[in-house]
Design a protein around this motif. Structure first.
Motif, PDB file in Angstrom:
ATOM      1  N   THR B  12       0.829  -1.207   0.000  1.00 52.89           N
ATOM      2  CA  THR B  12       0.000   0.000   0.000  1.00 52.89           C
ATOM      3  C   THR B  12       0.866   1.262   0.000  1.00 52.89           C
ATOM      4  N   THR B  13       1.866   1.281   0.884  1.00 47.20           N
ATOM      5  CA  THR B  13       2.753   2.440   0.929  1.00 47.20           C
ATOM      6  C   THR B  13       4.217   1.987   0.915  1.00 47.20           C
ATOM      7  N   VAL B  14       5.059   2.891   0.480  1.00 49.34           N
ATOM      8  CA  VAL B  14       6.505   2.716   0.606  1.00 49.34           C
ATOM      9  C   VAL B  14       6.965   3.651   1.711  1.00 49.34           C
ATOM     10  N   LYS B  15       7.501   3.086   2.791  1.00 49.53           N
ATOM     11  CA  LYS B  15       8.039   3.912   3.874  1.00 49.53           C
ATOM     12  C   LYS B  15       9.513   4.167   3.586  1.00 49.53           C
ATOM     13  N   MET B  16       9.946   5.387   3.832  1.00 47.21           N
ATOM     14  CA  MET B  16      11.326   5.725   3.502  1.00 47.21           C
ATOM     15  C   MET B  16      11.953   6.546   4.621  1.00 47.21           C
ATOM     16  N   GLY B  17      13.264   6.388   4.775  1.00 46.68           N
ATOM     17  CA  GLY B  17      13.973   7.142   5.792  1.00 46.68           C
ATOM     18  C   GLY B  17      15.347   7.549   5.296  1.00 46.68           C
ATOM     19  N   LEU B  18      15.787   8.719   5.740  1.00 50.47           N
ATOM     20  CA  LEU B  18      17.146   9.187   5.468  1.00 50.47           C
ATOM     21  C   LEU B  18      17.930   9.079   6.777  1.00 50.47           C
ATOM     22  N   PHE B  19      19.042   8.370   6.751  1.00 47.65           N
ATOM     23  CA  PHE B  19      19.822   8.097   7.957  1.00 47.65           C
ATOM     24  C   PHE B  19      21.224   8.686   7.846  1.00 47.65           C
ATOM     25  N   GLU B  20      21.740   9.167   8.971  1.00 39.13           N
ATOM     26  CA  GLU B  20      23.183   9.401   9.055  1.00 39.13           C
ATOM     27  C   GLU B  20      23.859   8.047   9.235  1.00 39.13           C
ATOM     28  N   GLU B  21      25.128   7.942   8.882  1.00 36.50           N
ATOM     29  CA  GLU B  21      25.807   6.652   9.014  1.00 36.50           C
ATOM     30  C   GLU B  21      25.911   6.206  10.475  1.00 36.50           C
ATOM     31  N   THR B  22      25.742   7.146  11.398  1.00 37.34           N
ATOM     32  CA  THR B  22      25.737   6.818  12.822  1.00 37.34           C
ATOM     33  C   THR B  22      24.436   6.142  13.250  1.00 37.34           C
ATOM     34  N   GLY B  23      23.429   6.188  12.369  1.00 35.85           N
ATOM     35  CA  GLY B  23      22.163   5.545  12.700  1.00 35.85           C
ATOM     36  C   GLY B  23      21.044   6.523  13.007  1.00 35.85           C
ATOM     37  N   THR B  24      21.382   7.795  13.169  1.00 34.10           N
ATOM     38  CA  THR B  24      20.344   8.795  13.443  1.00 34.10           C
ATOM     39  C   THR B  24      19.419   8.946  12.232  1.00 34.10           C
ATOM     40  N   ILE B  25      18.101   8.959  12.505  1.00 38.35           N
ATOM     41  CA  ILE B  25      17.135   9.184  11.425  1.00 38.35           C
ATOM     42  C   ILE B  25      16.966  10.690  11.250  1.00 38.35           C
ATOM     43  N   LEU B  26      17.272  11.199  10.039  1.00 31.77           N
ATOM     44  CA  LEU B  26      17.149  12.637   9.768  1.00 31.77           C
ATOM     45  C   LEU B  26      15.761  12.990   9.262  1.00 31.77           C
ATOM     46  N   LYS B  28      11.824  11.107   7.659  1.00 31.37           N
ATOM     47  CA  LYS B  28      10.995   9.920   7.464  1.00 31.37           C
ATOM     48  C   LYS B  28       9.779  10.325   6.667  1.00 31.37           C
ATOM     49  N   TRP B  29       9.433   9.577   5.647  1.00 31.04           N
ATOM     50  CA  TRP B  29       8.243   9.941   4.857  1.00 31.04           C
ATOM     51  C   TRP B  29       7.707   8.692   4.145  1.00 31.04           C
ATOM     52  N   GLU B  30       6.551   8.851   3.512  1.00 28.51           N
ATOM     53  CA  GLU B  30       5.940   7.736   2.788  1.00 28.51           C
ATOM     54  C   GLU B  30       5.488   8.180   1.409  1.00 28.51           C
ATOM     55  N   ILE B  31       5.477   7.244   0.487  1.00 32.36           N
ATOM     56  CA  ILE B  31       4.806   7.495  -0.802  1.00 32.36           C
ATOM     57  C   ILE B  31       3.848   6.321  -1.038  1.00 32.36           C
ATOM     58  N   THR B  32       2.890   6.527  -1.914  1.00 33.42           N
ATOM     59  CA  THR B  32       1.927   5.463  -2.228  1.00 33.42           C
ATOM     60  C   THR B  32       2.586   4.445  -3.166  1.00 33.42           C
ATOM     61  N   THR B  33       2.278   3.182  -2.939  1.00 31.26           N
ATOM     62  CA  THR B  33       2.790   2.126  -3.821  1.00 31.26           C
ATOM     63  C   THR B  33       1.862   2.000  -5.026  1.00 31.26           C
TER      64      THR B  33
END
Lengths: 312, 312
Positions: B12-26, B28-33
């Motif tokens: 239904t959706t594609v969840k996406m995240g942008l991460f620093e290499e340390t693991g911190t999430i910068l 988070k968003w979703e788009i429709t599949t």
């Protein structure tokens, strides 16, 4: 040329091999396992035997990459054993002790797991990176190879497949204390148990001797066309095939390698295992192959050598 | 600072995240599949969304290590999917296509396996390298982590633990065609099935509604002290606990992480699972811990990011 040693420490003998890094076996020998006094002489004896072979073959120590060893116990990732009944060991830092004795890098694994690695390298699983070896001996042991590496687990107890429960209705107890373990049906001992149960209530003629039947007798009788023996083999194969189907859904192997004393019955075993496997296997696991082990007693020393080469 | 993207592609959706290499999430968003036309727009849409985020955050492409993605299908070691019903895909070279679309290194895994990796990294399995995640949702999924890595298997079908057989006497069929799969007892759907069976033959008073019962209702009633609901939970827990005992003897995990919609019932679940587990577990596996998943819907994007960081 570089070299390594593969060592398979059993309760009666220690099998040892000297390998070229290419995998060629240069020499193979055995020493007796001295289990007296909590097995304290076992590793010193192994070390002394390796020193002798280094001299005998006029090798330079710098050319020896290391020593691999399989031991009959769970082994942690740090090469520690928390007790081995067969060797008399209680807590033992096997890797550390062997390295101190020899001055050579050492790699330690559980014997069944190490044998599985050997069969992957040069035996029934050659060419595959995901395989499961099932050793049908006095008990049922095994080793699971995932992406070319032994599944060791958090306690060094990965791949204890003899204690998969395959029959939740079983009333007899396994040696481990549970009921319904694969080992109760698919080991040499388990097959004798199934045969006795069957022969105790069987009216048809059979060449099997009720008083004195072995796993080998059962499969010899199968080969001779004995119907009663075939039914015993069917029960054996059903539990084993069902158990392997549950293993496959977890580990998704390309091949099952069947080894141990029972496997000496040969190819006759395979259909008895494959048919119930196919009946129960998850669709994604139906393309798995079933093959017999090829290395016999050499699987342990080969796998132990491979442990060294993989960690080089 | 280096960055990576974690992508969790669902039906239904594609969840996406942008991460620093340390693991911190910068971010988070979703788009429709978009599953139309065999899902051919899914990967181009993911790629376009990533390009937009790169611009939005003013990142330099050289600072992006790669993209990790979980997809609802078995995925081979080469990042190939041989069909995903949820996405409409038939054969698709996911890794290759995503790399061509973005110019970034891509790493693809099965969504349940990737979520397990996420829970190991930042969730219920934090600090462990050998863990099994069990996802109790509409079905039962899972992921097996061995020595910090996903058990992928030869067909990309490792860890399909919903299809472990836990009841060889079952007469009802699982969606997979077999009988007695764990999913038939431990999924939300399976719990409803158990509840209906129980309620159909139950004379005692219960707050559960025979016509319209959900898995959540069952555990809410357990919390309210309803005896009938407790018996349903006991049956659920017995099959799950027995199944996990068989998993442990294969994979020897340090921890089981319980996730998915059913796990929202909370800590009340754990004793129902642990008790039958302990009854059946091989002695070496009795020290395993049972914990609830912690990351919820973020497990997928976290695990996908971890796939990138581990392969860096």
């Amino acid at each position: 040329m570089k070299y390594c040693f593969g060592v398979d420490i059993g309760g009666t003998t220690v099998k040892m091999g000297l390998f070229e890094e290419t995998g060629t076996i240069l020499d193979k020998w055995e020493i007796t396992t001295d289990t007296s006094e909590e097995g304290k002489a076992i590793l010193p004896n192994v070390a002394a035997s390796i020193e002798m072979k280094i001299e005998e073959h006029k090798l330079i120590k710098d050319d020896i990459i290391g020593i691999g060893a399989g031991v009959p116990a769970p082994v942690t990732a740090e090469g520690v054993v928390n007790g081995s009944a067969n060797l008399g060991w209680t807590y033992k830092e096997v890797k550390k002790e062997l390295e101190e004795l020899t001055g050579l890098k050492s790699y330690i694994g559980n014997d069944a797991n190490v044998a599985a690695l050997g069969e992957m390298w040069k035996g029934g699983g050659e060419g595959e990176k995901n395989m499961i070896m099932v050793t049908l001996g006095t008990g049922v042991g095994g080793g699971i190879i995932i992406d070319g590496k032994i599944l060791v687990g958090s306690n060094g107890a990965g791949g204890e497949i003899g204690h998969l429960c395959v029959n939740y209705e079983e009333t007899d107890q396994c040696g481990c204390g549970n009921r319904g373990c694969l080992e109760q049906y698919a080991s040499a001992t388990g097959i004798v148990r199934l045969a006795r149960q069957k022969l105790g209530q069987e009216m048809r003629p059979t060449i099997l001797n009720k008083q004195d039947v072995t796993a080998k007798d059962v499969f010899d009788a199968v080969k001779a066309g004995d119907e009663v023996a075939k039914e015993i083999a069917t029960v054996f194969g059903r539990y084993l095939g069902y158990g392997l189907a549950n293993l496959a859904v977890v580990a998704d192997p390309a091949v099952f390698v069947i080894g141990g004393g029972v496997s000496k019955a040969g190819e006759v075993l395979i259909p008895y295992i494959r048919e119930p496997y196919m009946e129960r296997a998850f669709f994604a696991n139906k393309n798995v192959r079933f093959v017999l082990a090829k290395l016999g007693n050499d699987a342990g020393i080969c796998g132990a050598a491979k442990l060294v080469l993989d960690n080089e």
